[in-house]
Motif scaffolding. Sequence first.
Motif, PDB file in Angstrom:
ATOM      1  N   CYS A  63    -102.899  68.273 -47.266  1.00  0.00           N
ATOM      2  CA  CYS A  63    -102.591  68.755 -48.699  1.00  0.00           C
ATOM      3  C   CYS A  63    -102.681  67.848 -49.672  1.00  0.00           C
ATOM      4  CB  CYS A  63    -100.798  69.314 -48.759  1.00  0.00           C
ATOM      5  SG  CYS A  63    -100.541  70.352 -47.569  1.00  0.00           S
ATOM      6  N   GLN A  64    -102.445  66.920 -49.592  1.00  0.00           N
ATOM      7  CA  GLN A  64    -102.530  65.786 -50.900  1.00  0.00           C
ATOM      8  C   GLN A  64    -104.137  65.409 -51.188  1.00  0.00           C
ATOM      9  OE1 GLN A  64    -100.050  62.467 -49.822  1.00  0.00           O
ATOM     10  NE2 GLN A  64     -98.401  63.917 -49.565  1.00  0.00           N
ATOM     11  N   ARG A  65    -104.826  65.507 -49.961  1.00  0.00           N
ATOM     12  CA  ARG A  65    -106.159  65.143 -50.112  1.00  0.00           C
ATOM     13  C   ARG A  65    -107.333  66.367 -50.234  1.00  0.00           C
ATOM     14  NH1 ARG A  65    -107.985  61.022 -45.606  1.00  0.00           N
ATOM     15  NH2 ARG A  65    -109.821  60.825 -46.972  1.00  0.00           N
ATOM     16  N   LEU A  66    -106.875  67.461 -49.881  1.00  0.00           N
ATOM     17  CA  LEU A  66    -107.916  68.599 -50.010  1.00  0.00           C
ATOM     18  C   LEU A  66    -107.335  69.900 -50.473  1.00  0.00           C
ATOM     19  CD1 LEU A  66    -110.846  69.445 -49.485  1.00  0.00           C
ATOM     20  CD2 LEU A  66    -109.990  70.502 -47.225  1.00  0.00           C
ATOM     21  N   LEU A  67    -106.217  70.353 -49.727  1.00  0.00           N
ATOM     22  CA  LEU A  67    -105.666  71.662 -49.943  1.00  0.00           C
ATOM     23  C   LEU A  67    -104.804  71.994 -51.323  1.00  0.00           C
ATOM     24  CD1 LEU A  67    -104.467  72.424 -46.415  1.00  0.00           C
ATOM     25  CD2 LEU A  67    -106.734  72.859 -47.276  1.00  0.00           C
ATOM     26  N   THR A  68    -104.393  71.175 -51.666  1.00  0.00           N
ATOM     27  CA  THR A  68    -103.504  71.537 -53.102  1.00  0.00           C
ATOM     28  C   THR A  68    -104.012  70.748 -54.170  1.00  0.00           C
ATOM     29  OG1 THR A  68    -101.712  69.854 -52.785  1.00  0.00           O
ATOM     30  CG2 THR A  68    -101.495  72.208 -51.753  1.00  0.00           C
ATOM     31  N   ASN A  69    -103.862  70.796 -55.397  1.00  0.00           N
ATOM     32  CA  ASN A  69    -103.900  70.206 -56.672  1.00  0.00           C
ATOM     33  C   ASN A  69    -102.540  69.671 -57.172  1.00  0.00           C
ATOM     34  OD1 ASN A  69    -104.021  68.974 -59.127  1.00  0.00           O
ATOM     35  ND2 ASN A  69    -105.637  70.817 -59.930  1.00  0.00           N
ATOM     36  N   PRO A  70    -101.965  68.442 -57.095  1.00  0.00           N
ATOM     37  CA  PRO A  70    -100.701  68.168 -57.374  1.00  0.00           C
ATOM     38  C   PRO A  70    -100.524  68.716 -58.943  1.00  0.00           C
ATOM     39  CG  PRO A  70    -102.039  66.222 -57.152  1.00  0.00           C
ATOM     40  CD  PRO A  70    -102.856  67.507 -56.751  1.00  0.00           C
ATOM     41  N   VAL A  71    -101.368  68.728 -59.777  1.00  0.00           N
ATOM     42  CA  VAL A  71    -101.186  68.928 -61.064  1.00  0.00           C
ATOM     43  C   VAL A  71    -100.631  70.518 -61.166  1.00  0.00           C
ATOM     44  CG1 VAL A  71    -102.146  69.118 -63.361  1.00  0.00           C
ATOM     45  CG2 VAL A  71    -102.812  67.427 -61.827  1.00  0.00           C
ATOM     46  N   VAL A  72    -101.024  71.150 -60.583  1.00  0.00           N
ATOM     47  CA  VAL A  72    -100.547  72.676 -60.723  1.00  0.00           C
ATOM     48  C   VAL A  72     -99.914  73.333 -59.571  1.00  0.00           C
ATOM     49  CG1 VAL A  72    -102.233  73.086 -62.414  1.00  0.00           C
ATOM     50  CG2 VAL A  72    -102.880  73.450 -59.998  1.00  0.00           C
ATOM     51  N   HIS A  73     -99.924  72.674 -58.341  1.00  0.00           N
ATOM     52  CA  HIS A  73     -99.604  73.238 -56.864  1.00  0.00           C
ATOM     53  C   HIS A  73     -98.416  72.799 -56.432  1.00  0.00           C
ATOM     54  CE1 HIS A  73    -104.052  74.771 -56.199  1.00  0.00           C
ATOM     55  NE2 HIS A  73    -103.178  75.864 -56.931  1.00  0.00           N
ATOM     56  N   ASP A  74     -97.480  73.618 -56.031  1.00  0.00           N
ATOM     57  CA  ASP A  74     -96.348  73.242 -54.989  1.00  0.00           C
ATOM     58  C   ASP A  74     -96.886  73.713 -53.597  1.00  0.00           C
ATOM     59  OD1 ASP A  74     -94.390  71.930 -56.578  1.00  0.00           O
ATOM     60  OD2 ASP A  74     -93.556  74.124 -57.346  1.00  0.00           O
ATOM     61  N   TYR A  75     -96.480  73.285 -52.569  1.00  0.00           N
ATOM     62  CA  TYR A  75     -96.789  73.766 -51.187  1.00  0.00           C
ATOM     63  C   TYR A  75     -95.541  73.351 -50.335  1.00  0.00           C
ATOM     64  CZ  TYR A  75     -97.652  68.645 -50.237  1.00  0.00           C
ATOM     65  OH  TYR A  75     -97.621  67.338 -50.031  1.00  0.00           O
ATOM     66  N   ASP A  76     -95.553  74.284 -49.405  1.00  0.00           N
ATOM     67  CA  ASP A  76     -94.720  73.739 -48.144  1.00  0.00           C
ATOM     68  C   ASP A  76     -95.392  74.206 -46.820  1.00  0.00           C
ATOM     69  OD1 ASP A  76     -93.920  76.941 -47.569  1.00  0.00           O
ATOM     70  OD2 ASP A  76     -93.031  76.564 -49.382  1.00  0.00           O
ATOM     71  N   ILE A  77     -94.675  73.368 -45.785  1.00  0.00           N
ATOM     72  CA  ILE A  77     -95.679  73.179 -44.471  1.00  0.00           C
ATOM     73  C   ILE A  77     -94.596  73.584 -43.537  1.00  0.00           C
ATOM     74  CG2 ILE A  77     -96.464  71.547 -42.905  1.00  0.00           C
ATOM     75  CD1 ILE A  77     -97.328  70.108 -45.100  1.00  0.00           C
ATOM     76  N   SER A  78     -94.940  74.484 -42.451  1.00  0.00           N
ATOM     77  CA  SER A  78     -94.019  75.071 -41.601  1.00  0.00           C
ATOM     78  C   SER A  78     -94.874  74.759 -40.227  1.00  0.00           C
ATOM     79  CB  SER A  78     -93.708  76.505 -41.772  1.00  0.00           C
ATOM     80  OG  SER A  78     -94.723  77.476 -41.418  1.00  0.00           O
ATOM     81  N   ILE A  79     -94.394  74.223 -39.272  1.00  0.00           N
ATOM     82  CA  ILE A  79     -95.096  73.831 -37.864  1.00  0.00           C
ATOM     83  C   ILE A  79     -94.236  74.839 -36.732  1.00  0.00           C
ATOM     84  CG2 ILE A  79     -95.826  72.169 -36.398  1.00  0.00           C
ATOM     85  CD1 ILE A  79     -95.922  70.348 -38.797  1.00  0.00           C
ATOM     86  N   GLU A  80     -95.444  75.352 -35.775  1.00  0.00           N
ATOM     87  CA  GLU A  80     -94.744  75.845 -34.543  1.00  0.00           C
ATOM     88  C   GLU A  80     -95.596  75.211 -33.366  1.00  0.00           C
ATOM     89  OE1 GLU A  80     -93.779  80.258 -34.483  1.00  0.00           O
ATOM     90  OE2 GLU A  80     -93.125  79.953 -36.401  1.00  0.00           O
ATOM     91  N   LYS A  81     -94.897  75.196 -32.410  1.00  0.00           N
ATOM     92  CA  LYS A  81     -95.731  74.795 -30.935  1.00  0.00           C
ATOM     93  C   LYS A  81     -96.287  76.077 -30.697  1.00  0.00           C
ATOM     94  CE  LYS A  81     -95.340  71.519 -27.230  1.00  0.00           C
ATOM     95  NZ  LYS A  81     -96.833  71.254 -27.265  1.00  0.00           N
ATOM     96  N   MET A  82     -97.656  75.989 -30.211  1.00  0.00           N
ATOM     97  CA  MET A  82     -98.538  77.181 -29.638  1.00  0.00           C
ATOM     98  C   MET A  82     -98.172  77.306 -28.118  1.00  0.00           C
ATOM     99  SD  MET A  82    -102.317  76.998 -31.183  1.00  0.00           S
ATOM    100  CE  MET A  82    -102.922  78.216 -30.724  1.00  0.00           C
TER     101      MET A  82
END
Lengths: 82, 82
Positions: A63-82
Amino acid sequence: MFDVRVTVRLKKGVSDPEGKNTKKALHLLGFDQVKNVNTLRIFDIQLDSVSKKEALNSAEQMCQRLLTNPVVHDYDISIEKM
Amino acid sequence: MFDVRVTVRLKKGVSDPEGKNTKKALHLLGFDQVKNVNTLRIFDIQLDSVSKKEALNSAEQMCQRLLTNPVVHDYDISIEKM
């Protein structure tokens, strides 16, 4: 394997031109009951990590390096075991 | 007022170039544990409808007329009273 879902939204106060244009287009089509439209982006990522903790750590870095832009984006992460 | 969430995903078998490029970029950044990336789009719509049934009906029509392309997209709709 872990299923990681990253939800990326615009921060409060940041203009959402796609949402505004969608709202305008819906009004033009006669959907006058639409009061507001916000858009979000989701990344569903399959991660080959050994533990949930490692998967979460990797996702945070992505998220920090590619998926989001910290200036304009908030993000949340959810994880499930497959 | 109702909060309508429309989730738009690509149908199975339809290529997801954004997901593929995201995966490629994550690999270039050293995240080799990434096996697959899929992208989804969410529309959060505030609807001034009198009933949940009417809101669902409107949302269905919005999807068919503007928000999704039936050739390549699947969608689902969830509704909550505000």
